[in-house]
Write a protein that holds these residues in place. Structure first.
Motif, PDB file in Angstrom:
ATOM      1  N   LYS A   1      31.366   9.049 -35.172  1.00  0.00           N
ATOM      2  CA  LYS A   1      32.565   8.395 -34.647  1.00  0.00           C
ATOM      3  C   LYS A   1      32.997   7.228 -35.530  1.00  0.00           C
ATOM      4  O   LYS A   1      32.212   6.695 -36.322  1.00  0.00           O
ATOM      5  CB  LYS A   1      32.336   7.918 -33.222  1.00  0.00           C
TER       6      LYS A   1
ATOM      7  N   ASP B   1      32.523   9.770 -27.762  1.00  0.00           N
ATOM      8  CA  ASP B   1      32.090  11.152 -27.957  1.00  0.00           C
ATOM      9  C   ASP B   1      31.904  11.470 -29.438  1.00  0.00           C
ATOM     10  O   ASP B   1      32.687  11.037 -30.290  1.00  0.00           O
ATOM     11  CB  ASP B   1      33.116  12.125 -27.366  1.00  0.00           C
ATOM     12  N   THR B   2      30.890  12.259 -29.728  1.00  0.00           N
ATOM     13  CA  THR B   2      30.649  12.699 -31.107  1.00  0.00           C
ATOM     14  C   THR B   2      30.531  14.216 -31.196  1.00  0.00           C
ATOM     15  O   THR B   2      30.064  14.732 -32.208  1.00  0.00           O
ATOM     16  CB  THR B   2      29.369  12.054 -31.665  1.00  0.00           C
ATOM     17  N   SER B   3      30.942  14.922 -30.151  1.00  0.00           N
ATOM     18  CA  SER B   3      30.909  16.386 -30.180  1.00  0.00           C
ATOM     19  C   SER B   3      31.822  16.934 -29.091  1.00  0.00           C
ATOM     20  O   SER B   3      32.146  16.231 -28.130  1.00  0.00           O
ATOM     21  CB  SER B   3      29.487  16.916 -29.993  1.00  0.00           C
ATOM     22  N   ILE B   4      32.215  18.176 -29.269  1.00  0.00           N
ATOM     23  CA  ILE B   4      32.994  18.879 -28.253  1.00  0.00           C
ATOM     24  C   ILE B   4      32.812  20.373 -28.494  1.00  0.00           C
ATOM     25  O   ILE B   4      32.634  20.811 -29.644  1.00  0.00           O
ATOM     26  CB  ILE B   4      34.495  18.503 -28.310  1.00  0.00           C
TER      27      ILE B   4
ATOM     28  N   SER C   1      31.073  18.609 -34.274  1.00  0.00           N
ATOM     29  CA  SER C   1      30.301  17.369 -34.221  1.00  0.00           C
ATOM     30  C   SER C   1      30.753  16.468 -35.363  1.00  0.00           C
ATOM     31  O   SER C   1      31.222  16.946 -36.399  1.00  0.00           O
ATOM     32  CB  SER C   1      28.798  17.645 -34.302  1.00  0.00           C
TER      33      SER C   1
ATOM     34  N   ILE D   1      39.613  12.882 -25.701  1.00  0.00           N
ATOM     35  CA  ILE D   1      38.234  12.648 -25.307  1.00  0.00           C
ATOM     36  C   ILE D   1      37.925  11.156 -25.432  1.00  0.00           C
ATOM     37  O   ILE D   1      38.690  10.392 -26.027  1.00  0.00           O
ATOM     38  CB  ILE D   1      37.246  13.482 -26.149  1.00  0.00           C
ATOM     39  N   THR D   2      36.805  10.736 -24.874  1.00  0.00           N
ATOM     40  CA  THR D   2      36.481   9.319 -24.829  1.00  0.00           C
ATOM     41  C   THR D   2      36.133   8.786 -26.218  1.00  0.00           C
ATOM     42  O   THR D   2      35.838   9.549 -27.149  1.00  0.00           O
ATOM     43  CB  THR D   2      35.306   9.062 -23.880  1.00  0.00           C
TER      44      THR D   2
END
Length: 324
Positions: free
Chosen positions: A167, A196-199, A164, A192-193
């Motif tokens: 951005k 997004d703020t996590s993966i 996390s 990723i886009t």
């Protein structure tokens, strides 16, 4: 009459205070659009409240963000979206000058971008500058890399690594790049886009491998400076489970394919020859199950050759040390 006089005095006192609380640019300032890092020569802030210990400058324009301030006499912090600068107040002067406040100007024409003053920390405008920032509609190219992400952190849940972050505040980010290194070697990039703020990275074995993960913000032309974290390999001393009491409880994935049964038997034989303790045996069978199940899905046409090849790489990397 007495009530009227008191109301009038109250109104007069409030009016006198407002005369001493203001924020203003020293002049209306004009910039070309897409001239990314520019500076406002000075902003004058008048404050008369002795109990005030901090104040904030706000930008409501969607095409401008604060970058920095070069007035080193004032301690300040910047919001995650770079729309708000909060300054600490030292009580020495009622009027201060904030010099060479750096901003970033984006691609659209802006007629009147004003600086706002917030004196009670509620992110609501209390006073508005009379002069403003004007951005014309010249077509200039982006020649500055984006600001990086912030606050990158991770959690490990089994074989999943959850990342996390905050951005990048830049307004023209097109995508983000998550770059992964395994045991100091490049492993893969994930795209990723921009928002997004996590993966969640699935099937990453921190018991067997160390990882370095970098994240870049990318606009049309440039990538930001990377922000990274190191995730060390978990050593035996990091494992809190009591190995002596662990049971050999990992069941084996069964398949109807004759070919896969033969492969599974070979793997099982190699694992059994190692005489692993229960914990390592369970890990080895788990990787064995992942491989056999993946191949089984391919034979059943539930996965394509491309998917199978891609997913097989990390599974084999985890399994081979247990059977070689």
């Amino acid at each position: 009459m007495k009530k009227f006089i008191l109301s009038a005095l109250l109104l007069l006192s409030l009016s006198s205070i407002s005369l001493w609380v203001s924020v203003d640019l020293n002049q209306t300032i004009e910039f070309d659009n897409n001239i990314w890092d520019v500076s406002i020569p000075s902003i004058i802030v008048n404050l008369s409240w002795e109990n005030l210990d901090e104040f904030s400058l706000l930008l409501w324009s969607q095409k401008i963000i604060f970058i920095d301030s070069y007035n080193w006499d004032l301690e300040y912090s910047i919001s995650n979206d770079h729309k708000k600068l909060t300054f600490k107040w030292d009580f020495e002067n009622e009027t201060i000058t904030i010099e060479w406040l750096k901003i970033r100007v984006y691609w659209d024409k802006i007629n009147e971008a004003r600086i706002y003053l917030d004196i009670n920390w509620d992110s609501i405008t209390d006073y508005t500058s009379t002069k403003y920032i004007y951005v014309n509609d010249d077509d200039n190219d982006d020649d500055t890399k984006p600001l990086p992400i912030k606050n990158l952190s991770y959690e490990i849940n089994g074989k999943n690594i959850s990342l996390s972050w905050t951005k990048s505040p830049d307004l023209d980010i097109m995508k983000q790049i998550v770059r992964i290194y395994k045991d100091n070697n490049f492993y893969m990039d994930k795209f990723i886009t921009a928002g997004d703020t996590s993966i969640v990275l699935e099937n990453y074995d921190t018991n067997s491998n160390s990882y370095k993960i970098e994240i870049y913000a990318k606009d049309q032309y440039y990538s930001s400076d990377s922000v990274y974290i190191d995730i060390p390999k978990i050593t035996n001393t990091d494992i809190t489970q009591d190995i002596e009491t662990t049971e050999y409880n990992q069941s084996k994935y069964e398949t109807n394919s004759i070919q896969l049964k033969a492969i599974a038997n070979i793997i099982d034989t190699k694992i059994n020859l190692k005489n692993y303790n229960a914990e390592k045996y369970n890990q080895a069978i788990e990787y064995r199950n992942q491989l056999i199940e993946l191949l089984d899905k391919y034979l059943k046409k539930e996965k394509t050759m491309s998917q199978t090849s891609k997913e097989m790489v990390p599974i084999l990397a985890s399994l081979i040390p247990f059977i070689k």
